[in-house]
Motif scaffolding. Sequence first.
Motif, PDB file in Angstrom:
ATOM      1  N   LYS A  89       0.824  -1.212   0.000  1.00  0.00           N
ATOM      2  CA  LYS A  89       0.000   0.000   0.000  1.00  0.00           C
ATOM      3  C   LYS A  89       0.859   1.264   0.000  1.00  0.00           C
ATOM      4  O   LYS A  89       0.552   2.241  -0.691  1.00  0.00           O
ATOM      5  N   ASP A 174      -7.278  14.420   2.067  1.00  0.00           N
ATOM      6  CA  ASP A 174      -7.880  13.105   2.337  1.00  0.00           C
ATOM      7  C   ASP A 174      -6.823  11.997   2.333  1.00  0.00           C
ATOM      8  O   ASP A 174      -6.811  11.129   3.226  1.00  0.00           O
ATOM      9  N   ASP A 175      -5.969  12.022   1.326  1.00  0.00           N
ATOM     10  CA  ASP A 175      -4.949  10.972   1.203  1.00  0.00           C
ATOM     11  C   ASP A 175      -3.991  10.973   2.388  1.00  0.00           C
ATOM     12  O   ASP A 175      -3.631   9.914   2.917  1.00  0.00           O
ATOM     13  N   HIS A 176      -3.573  12.160   2.809  1.00  0.00           N
ATOM     14  CA  HIS A 176      -2.588  12.216   3.886  1.00  0.00           C
ATOM     15  C   HIS A 176      -3.200  11.897   5.252  1.00  0.00           C
ATOM     16  O   HIS A 176      -2.506  11.377   6.135  1.00  0.00           O
ATOM     17  N   LYS A 177      -4.479  12.179   5.429  1.00  0.00           N
ATOM     18  CA  LYS A 177      -5.139  11.737   6.658  1.00  0.00           C
ATOM     19  C   LYS A 177      -5.138  10.206   6.733  1.00  0.00           C
ATOM     20  O   LYS A 177      -4.857   9.615   7.785  1.00  0.00           O
ATOM     21  N   THR A 178      -5.462   9.579   5.592  1.00  0.00           N
ATOM     22  CA  THR A 178      -5.455   8.112   5.527  1.00  0.00           C
ATOM     23  C   THR A 178      -4.045   7.566   5.734  1.00  0.00           C
ATOM     24  O   THR A 178      -3.837   6.596   6.480  1.00  0.00           O
ATOM     25  N   ASP A 179      -3.074   8.190   5.068  1.00  0.00           N
ATOM     26  CA  ASP A 179      -1.687   7.729   5.184  1.00  0.00           C
ATOM     27  C   ASP A 179      -1.188   7.815   6.625  1.00  0.00           C
ATOM     28  O   ASP A 179      -0.531   6.878   7.121  1.00  0.00           O
ATOM     29  N   ALA A 181      -2.842   7.730   9.413  1.00  0.00           N
ATOM     30  CA  ALA A 181      -3.478   6.694  10.235  1.00  0.00           C
ATOM     31  C   ALA A 181      -2.822   5.334   9.995  1.00  0.00           C
ATOM     32  O   ALA A 181      -2.536   4.581  10.945  1.00  0.00           O
ATOM     33  N   GLU A 182      -2.556   5.005   8.739  1.00  0.00           N
ATOM     34  CA  GLU A 182      -1.945   3.719   8.414  1.00  0.00           C
ATOM     35  C   GLU A 182      -0.491   3.636   8.879  1.00  0.00           C
ATOM     36  O   GLU A 182      -0.042   2.595   9.372  1.00  0.00           O
TER      37      GLU A 182
END
Length: 221
Positions: A89, A174-179, A181-182
């Motif tokens: 990912k 949005d992408d960096h919030k997800t990143d 968290a992961e």
Amino acid sequence: MARPLISFCDYSQLLKENNMKKISSMLVITSICLLQACSDNKTESVDTTKDSTTVSGADTTSHMDTSTNQASMADQPMFDQDTKNFVMKAADGGMMEVELGKIAQEKSKNPRVKNYADMIVADHTQANDDLKSTVGSRATLPATMSAEHQKHVAMMKNKSGTDFDKSYISMMIDDHKTDIAEFKKASANLKDASIKGFANDKLPVLQKHLDSAQAIHGSKM
């Protein structure tokens, strides 16, 4: 006066004595030669032994080095499924970030957005290289983006002007919030220490990207 005549017996005795002297001399000379030859052979034998020992030592060292390298490669543990999923990912997302950044460098007319895109391309290119180096031969990273990310890239290519800038910055948020968290989850829970270290090291960079995108989004675009 006339010299006395030597008898036959005396003459024979004299010849025997002369012959014995000659033989003794020859034996002495022969012995000297043999001693010298033995000495030379012994020296040559010692030199040959030294050379052989030196070569043998070099061969042993070379063999040890090769064995050590092979053992080091064999000692690397393979990834468990959770670690492998994160690695795949991260590689996929990193490629998309770089590609979208390059598109923004070309399309955007907003200096802040263009500067942001420059930062994204530089930082995520470095992150992709670091990930590849950390993974090594333990996994084969994807060479192209996933179908989902390719759709995002295709959609952004069709936008322009202010519409592109707003869509790009919104996507980065949005992408960096997800990143983030992961990567936080990976740095806390993964079993592989090297990948945990990679995730932890990149968190400040991802947070900087998120903060910058939110700042741009809050300004007039």
